[in-house]
Design a protein around this motif. Sequence first.
Motif, PDB file in Angstrom:
ATOM      1  N   VAL A 290       0.839  -1.200   0.000  1.00  0.00           N
ATOM      2  CA  VAL A 290       0.000   0.000   0.000  1.00  0.00           C
ATOM      3  C   VAL A 290       0.874   1.250   0.000  1.00  0.00           C
ATOM      4  CG1 VAL A 290      -1.653   1.343   1.360  1.00  0.00           C
ATOM      5  CG2 VAL A 290      -1.971  -1.113   1.086  1.00  0.00           C
ATOM      6  N   GLY A 291       1.941   1.242   0.791  1.00  0.00           N
ATOM      7  CA  GLY A 291       2.849   2.387   0.829  1.00  0.00           C
ATOM      8  C   GLY A 291       3.439   2.694  -0.537  1.00  0.00           C
ATOM      9  N   PHE A 292       3.888   1.647  -1.248  1.00  0.00           N
ATOM     10  CA  PHE A 292       4.448   1.866  -2.575  1.00  0.00           C
ATOM     11  C   PHE A 292       3.363   2.240  -3.579  1.00  0.00           C
ATOM     12  CE2 PHE A 292       8.298  -0.093  -0.991  1.00  0.00           C
ATOM     13  CZ  PHE A 292       9.283   0.542  -1.738  1.00  0.00           C
ATOM     14  N   GLY A 293       2.134   1.756  -3.376  1.00  0.00           N
ATOM     15  CA  GLY A 293       1.038   2.159  -4.241  1.00  0.00           C
ATOM     16  C   GLY A 293       0.772   3.655  -4.141  1.00  0.00           C
ATOM     17  N   VAL A 294       0.784   4.172  -2.921  1.00  0.00           N
ATOM     18  CA  VAL A 294       0.604   5.612  -2.722  1.00  0.00           C
ATOM     19  C   VAL A 294       1.764   6.384  -3.329  1.00  0.00           C
ATOM     20  CG1 VAL A 294       0.512   7.421  -0.968  1.00  0.00           C
ATOM     21  CG2 VAL A 294      -0.847   5.348  -0.697  1.00  0.00           C
ATOM     22  N   LEU A 295       2.972   5.836  -3.195  1.00  0.00           N
ATOM     23  CA  LEU A 295       4.147   6.470  -3.807  1.00  0.00           C
ATOM     24  C   LEU A 295       3.961   6.616  -5.320  1.00  0.00           C
ATOM     25  CD1 LEU A 295       7.160   7.373  -3.917  1.00  0.00           C
ATOM     26  CD2 LEU A 295       7.745   4.942  -4.057  1.00  0.00           C
ATOM     27  N   ILE A 296       3.525   5.543  -5.968  1.00  0.00           N
ATOM     28  CA  ILE A 296       3.347   5.567  -7.424  1.00  0.00           C
ATOM     29  C   ILE A 296       2.282   6.584  -7.816  1.00  0.00           C
ATOM     30  CG2 ILE A 296       2.568   4.205  -9.403  1.00  0.00           C
ATOM     31  CD1 ILE A 296       3.818   1.751  -7.978  1.00  0.00           C
ATOM     32  N   LEU A 297       1.147   6.569  -7.109  1.00  0.00           N
ATOM     33  CA  LEU A 297       0.061   7.498  -7.431  1.00  0.00           C
ATOM     34  C   LEU A 297       0.496   8.943  -7.232  1.00  0.00           C
ATOM     35  CD1 LEU A 297      -2.990   5.620  -5.845  1.00  0.00           C
ATOM     36  CD2 LEU A 297      -2.455   5.874  -8.275  1.00  0.00           C
TER      37      LEU A 297
END
Length: 313
Positions: A290-297
């Motif tokens: 989830v943390g990396f998903g937010v980073l990408i977005l």
Amino acid sequence: MSLWTLGAAAATIVLLVILADGHRVAQTTLNGVASGVAIALGAVGLALIFSVLRVVNFAHGDLLTLTAYITLALMTGASIPLVVAAVIAIVVTASLTGAMEITVWRPLRKRGAGVLQKLLVGIGLAFLIRGVVQVVFGAEPRRLDVDVSRSVPLPGGLTLGYIQLWSLVIGLIILISLACWLKFSHSGRELRAIADNDMLAETTGINTKRWMLTTWIIGGAAAGLAGVLTAGSVGAITPNFGFMLLLAMFAATILGGVSSAFGAIAGGLVIGLVQEWSTMFFDSSWKLAVGFGVLILTLIVRPTGLLGKAKLS
């Protein structure tokens, strides 16, 4: 921080309150801040090293691991109290990073090593440190002699672990002090000048070689402190524990603006909050994803990161 970032944070909190119980949101937010402070401590070290020396230090996470194990060894082998053992371990780690600058990184710069060569050296140092830890302490999980079950009641019916609370307070004090030093002190301005343009800074009389060594020492101390605070809050460590934290610290560094120390602090807090908030809706094993998903977005919307700069500011 931009209005876009503040608006996104406010909208996220409102949405969480609507979808989940208010008390649970507050407790999870508190846990996220505590987790984010430790991530920010490690991330600010990464950001400083990258901004001043242009090195992606893959050994950073294993410095966290090394500090935690030195603390454990001093507590169990020499019966030294946790606080004293932690201070000694942080000094040892900071000294080690200084020695690595003199014996490894400085000769590489003199010989004109490129980004790829430095990257491979950093990875090699990470495996070397991890291998030494495994040989000396073994690969099995080890527990620190701390009471992680003891909690402290806080206003509003919130609770936080005793060690976790102290880690939060100490981490915030260090981060605020570091930010103020970078922003307002003469030496902090010198360091920022080197990050902007080291050759120009040297022509103005700034001792860039000394500051490069100092940057490694500061980065090592920040990594060591992050390792001790996290290990104390969790109560158990493995040789891979720092590597798992390194992923979150890299995410925080990139999210904050690659080479911005202040951005790394903001990015660490955001990653910590988002990862803890995600546990209200997903299994905790999804936190890193989830943390990396937010980073990408976030980078899709703001490629320069939260603070919108690619330089130490």
